[in-house]
Design a protein around this motif. Structure first.
Motif, short mmCIF file in Angstrom:
data_model
loop_
_atom_site.label_atom_id
_atom_site.label_comp_id
_atom_site.label_asym_id
_atom_site.label_seq_id
_atom_site.Cartn_x
_atom_site.Cartn_y
_atom_site.Cartn_z
N LYS A 12 23.08 -5.73 -6.81
CA LYS A 12 22.42 -4.45 -6.58
C LYS A 12 23.44 -3.32 -6.73
CE LYS A 12 18.92 -6.22 -3.37
NZ LYS A 12 18.29 -6.08 -2.03
N ALA A 13 23.04 -2.26 -7.44
CA ALA A 13 23.97 -1.16 -7.67
C ALA A 13 23.23 0.12 -7.98
CB ALA A 13 24.91 -1.51 -8.83
N THR A 14 23.94 1.23 -7.78
CA THR A 14 23.47 2.55 -8.20
C THR A 14 24.47 3.10 -9.20
OG1 THR A 14 22.39 3.02 -6.08
CG2 THR A 14 22.92 4.90 -7.49
N ILE A 15 23.98 3.42 -10.39
CA ILE A 15 24.81 3.97 -11.46
C ILE A 15 24.32 5.38 -11.77
CG2 ILE A 15 25.58 3.72 -13.85
CD1 ILE A 15 26.59 1.47 -12.13
N VAL A 16 25.27 6.32 -11.88
CA VAL A 16 24.96 7.67 -12.30
C VAL A 16 25.46 7.86 -13.72
CG1 VAL A 16 25.30 10.13 -11.84
CG2 VAL A 16 25.13 8.51 -9.92
N GLU A 17 24.57 8.25 -14.61
CA GLU A 17 24.93 8.51 -16.01
C GLU A 17 24.92 10.03 -16.22
OE1 GLU A 17 23.23 7.50 -20.51
OE2 GLU A 17 21.88 7.57 -18.78
N THR A 18 26.08 10.57 -16.54
CA THR A 18 26.21 12.02 -16.74
C THR A 18 26.58 12.30 -18.18
OG1 THR A 18 26.94 12.35 -14.45
CG2 THR A 18 27.39 14.12 -16.02
N ALA A 19 25.81 13.15 -18.84
CA ALA A 19 26.13 13.60 -20.19
C ALA A 19 26.23 15.11 -20.16
CB ALA A 19 25.05 13.16 -21.17
N GLY A 20 27.43 15.63 -20.34
CA GLY A 20 27.64 17.07 -20.20
C GLY A 20 28.43 17.64 -21.35
N ALA A 21 28.71 18.93 -21.25
CA ALA A 21 29.48 19.63 -22.27
C ALA A 21 30.43 20.61 -21.59
CB ALA A 21 28.56 20.37 -23.24
N LEU A 22 31.69 20.58 -22.00
CA LEU A 22 32.68 21.51 -21.48
C LEU A 22 32.90 22.66 -22.43
CD1 LEU A 22 35.31 18.86 -20.24
CD2 LEU A 22 33.31 19.77 -19.03
N THR A 23 32.08 22.74 -23.46
CA THR A 23 32.21 23.75 -24.50
C THR A 23 30.83 24.11 -25.03
OG1 THR A 23 33.09 24.17 -26.73
CG2 THR A 23 32.55 21.91 -26.18
N ALA A 24 30.72 25.30 -25.60
CA ALA A 24 29.46 25.71 -26.23
C ALA A 24 29.50 25.50 -27.74
CB ALA A 24 29.17 27.18 -25.92
N ALA A 25 30.52 24.80 -28.22
CA ALA A 25 30.65 24.54 -29.65
C ALA A 25 29.50 23.65 -30.14
CB ALA A 25 31.99 23.87 -29.94
N PRO A 26 29.22 23.66 -31.44
CA PRO A 26 28.09 22.88 -31.99
C PRO A 26 28.40 21.39 -32.07
CG PRO A 26 29.21 24.04 -33.76
CD PRO A 26 29.85 24.51 -32.48
N ALA A 27 28.43 20.74 -30.92
CA ALA A 27 28.72 19.30 -30.87
C ALA A 27 27.51 18.49 -31.34
CB ALA A 27 29.12 18.90 -29.46
N GLN A 28 27.80 17.34 -31.93
CA GLN A 28 26.78 16.37 -32.32
C GLN A 28 27.12 15.06 -31.60
OE1 GLN A 28 26.83 16.29 -36.62
NE2 GLN A 28 26.44 18.48 -36.78
N ASP A 29 26.35 14.75 -30.57
CA ASP A 29 26.70 13.69 -29.63
C ASP A 29 25.65 12.59 -29.66
OD1 ASP A 29 28.13 12.42 -27.60
OD2 ASP A 29 27.01 13.43 -26.02
N ASN A 30 26.08 11.37 -29.93
CA ASN A 30 25.19 10.21 -29.98
C ASN A 30 25.68 9.19 -28.97
OD1 ASN A 30 23.88 7.76 -30.67
ND2 ASN A 30 23.65 8.39 -32.80
N GLN A 31 24.88 8.94 -27.91
CA GLN A 31 25.28 8.03 -26.84
C GLN A 31 24.27 6.91 -26.69
OE1 GLN A 31 26.13 9.90 -23.08
NE2 GLN A 31 26.87 11.79 -24.00
N THR A 32 24.78 5.71 -26.44
CA THR A 32 23.91 4.58 -26.15
C THR A 32 24.42 3.88 -24.89
OG1 THR A 32 23.25 4.17 -28.44
CG2 THR A 32 23.11 2.32 -26.93
N LEU A 33 23.50 3.63 -23.97
CA LEU A 33 23.80 2.86 -22.76
C LEU A 33 22.93 1.61 -22.76
CD1 LEU A 33 25.09 2.46 -19.97
CD2 LEU A 33 23.23 3.85 -19.01
N ILE A 34 23.58 0.46 -22.73
CA ILE A 34 22.89 -0.82 -22.72
C ILE A 34 22.96 -1.39 -21.31
CG2 ILE A 34 22.77 -3.15 -23.70
CD1 ILE A 34 24.37 -1.98 -26.12
#
Length: 429
Positions: free
Chosen positions: A187-209
């Motif tokens: 049993k566990a609690t996981i926090v998934e955070t996806a953030g940005a430290l910049t306003a630049a035009p980032a292209q971010d592709n994330q996968t969590l399995i």
């Protein structure tokens, strides 16, 4: 040999040439071929009908160089934090010394270099990659991430946070892939955070399995946010549940540019349960898409999906939900619900709930609503001396908070409620 037709596909092909030698060559090659066969999705692809990613990624950005040095990160929500920055796991920014007993982690790039067949099979998730081109792209171009293992029978008191941020001041691409494995009855609690430290035009592709062994229980709390209106982010959650396993997911999506969160949950054992909940906040010209597929492959499974969307100004919200019940998945119990509040004339909400049922002894239903704030409720509050703006905020906050009513962790629930309140405080009066 597969020929890629567009300029964007050619640019991604160049990225693949860079990444294909970074470990797990056969896995990457198979994933690349799966992506190349379909290319970037556009509105003619049914699952992407409301989100034109091909247009958004017409000019792919290069992969950012590995960041170095310290970074100023937002405060953690009382968690043991594991940080990935611009697609690269950062041990120096992570709380490795605070990891509880029964937990093991390994950077993904290290596992890819070792190439252990068992680990590679877990990382691959070929079943979903064959369906979705962005999951396949992620596997072909993955830079790094975290493999997190929680031993059988372990109940974690501490919350573990998988935090991923983009930070480059220039246009960049990043590809993060992480794997969470819970052993039998863990049993566990996981926090998934996806953030940005910049306003630049980032292209971010994330996968969590996520892979849950029999009897395992995972509470997954996801917070996605960004800066500015140029971010393009795709977040994919691939969940596999064995017999009697439970996944309780709660997501707060704070729109930033274009964001798509897609969930593929497969109930691979009898009596598995999944609950997917979320609230989306979008304003300006932000585009926030939540798309999910819950696949009941065994009997006596249960699924609950409840999502709230608050769309302001010229923002666009999307909810696409599909429950699939296989022929032998008798006694399935599934309910899906999406509700939206539009706060302006320019706001748009697209709802598309679906059921695909191939068994005859099931109980499944879905519903979707979209409308304005209730005038009678507003009048009731204003008649008691509450200004209209404050009355609207109270109603909106109560509506959004319904998505997190089942979250047992009071600290995390309070944190999400606080984020909603901050978003509402920034509304134009």
């Amino acid at each position: 040999m597969i020929k890629l037709a567009t300029e964007a596909d050619t640019a991604f092909s160049a990225l693949f040439e860079t990444m294909k030698s970074k470990g797990a060559a056969s896995l990457r090659q198979a994933a690349w071929e799966a992506f190349a066969a379909k290319g970037l999705p556009n509105r003619r692809v049914e699952a992407w009908h409301y989100t034109d990613l091909k247009a958004a990624l017409a000019k792919p950005a290069p992969i950012a160089p590995a960041p170095a040095g310290a970074a100023e990160l937002p405060a953690a929500a009382g968690t043991v934090r594991l940080v990935t920055l611009d697609g690269v796991f950062r041990a120096d920014l992570s709380d490795l010394a605070s990891l509880p007993e029964g937990v093991k982690i390994q950077p993904l790039r290290e596992a890819l270099a070792q190439g252990a067949p068992g680990v590679m099979a877990l990382v691959a998730s070929d079943d979903v990659q064959a369906q979705d081109p962005m999951v396949a792209m992620n596997a072909a171009l993955m830079q790094d991430g975290v493999i997190l293992r929680i031993a059988a029978g372990v109940t974690l008191e501490k919350k573990i946070e998988l935090a991923s941020y983009v930070s480059s001041p220039e246009a960049q691409s990043s590809f993060t892939r992480s794997l969470v494995i819970l052993g039998k009855d863990a049993k566990a609690t996981i926090v998934e955070t996806a953030g940005a430290l910049t306003a630049a035009p980032a292209q971010d592709n994330q996968t969590l399995i996520v892979r849950l062994a029999s009897g395992a229980t995972l509470d997954l709390v996801t917070l996605a946010s960004g800066q500015g209106d140029k971010l393009v982010r795709v977040m994919s959650l691939l969940a596999h549940l064995d017999e009697g396993a439970s996944l309780n997911s709660y997501a707060l999506i704070e729109g930033a540019g274009l964001l798509r969160r897609q969930i593929f949950a497969r109930l691979d054992g009898e009596r598995a349960k999944v609950a997917l909940n979320g609230a989306t906040l979008a304003r300006g010209r932000q585009h926030a898409d939540t798309t999910l597929v819950v696949d009941h492959a065994f009997p006596n499974g249960e699924s609950r999906e409840a999502f709230r969307n608050i769309i302001d100004e010229q923002g666009t919200g999307v909810f696409q939900g599909k429950i699939v019940v296989r022929p032998h998945a008798q006694k399935t119990d599934g309910v899906m619900q999406s509700k939206a509040i539009l706060l302006s004339d320019g706001a748009t909400m697209n709802n598309k709930p679906e059921l695909e049922i191939f068994a005859d002894d099931v109980q499944c239903g879905h519903g979707a609503t979209c409308g304005r704030l209730d005038k009678e409720q507003l009048f009731y509050l204003m008649a008691r001396g509450i200004p209209r703006y404050a009355a609207e905020s109270l109603l909106i906050e109560g509506f959004a908070n319904e998505a997190f009513a089942g979250l047992e962790d009071e600290t995390l629930r309070g944190y999400l409620v606080e984020r909603i309140s901050s978003w509402l405080a920034a509304r134009s009066k």
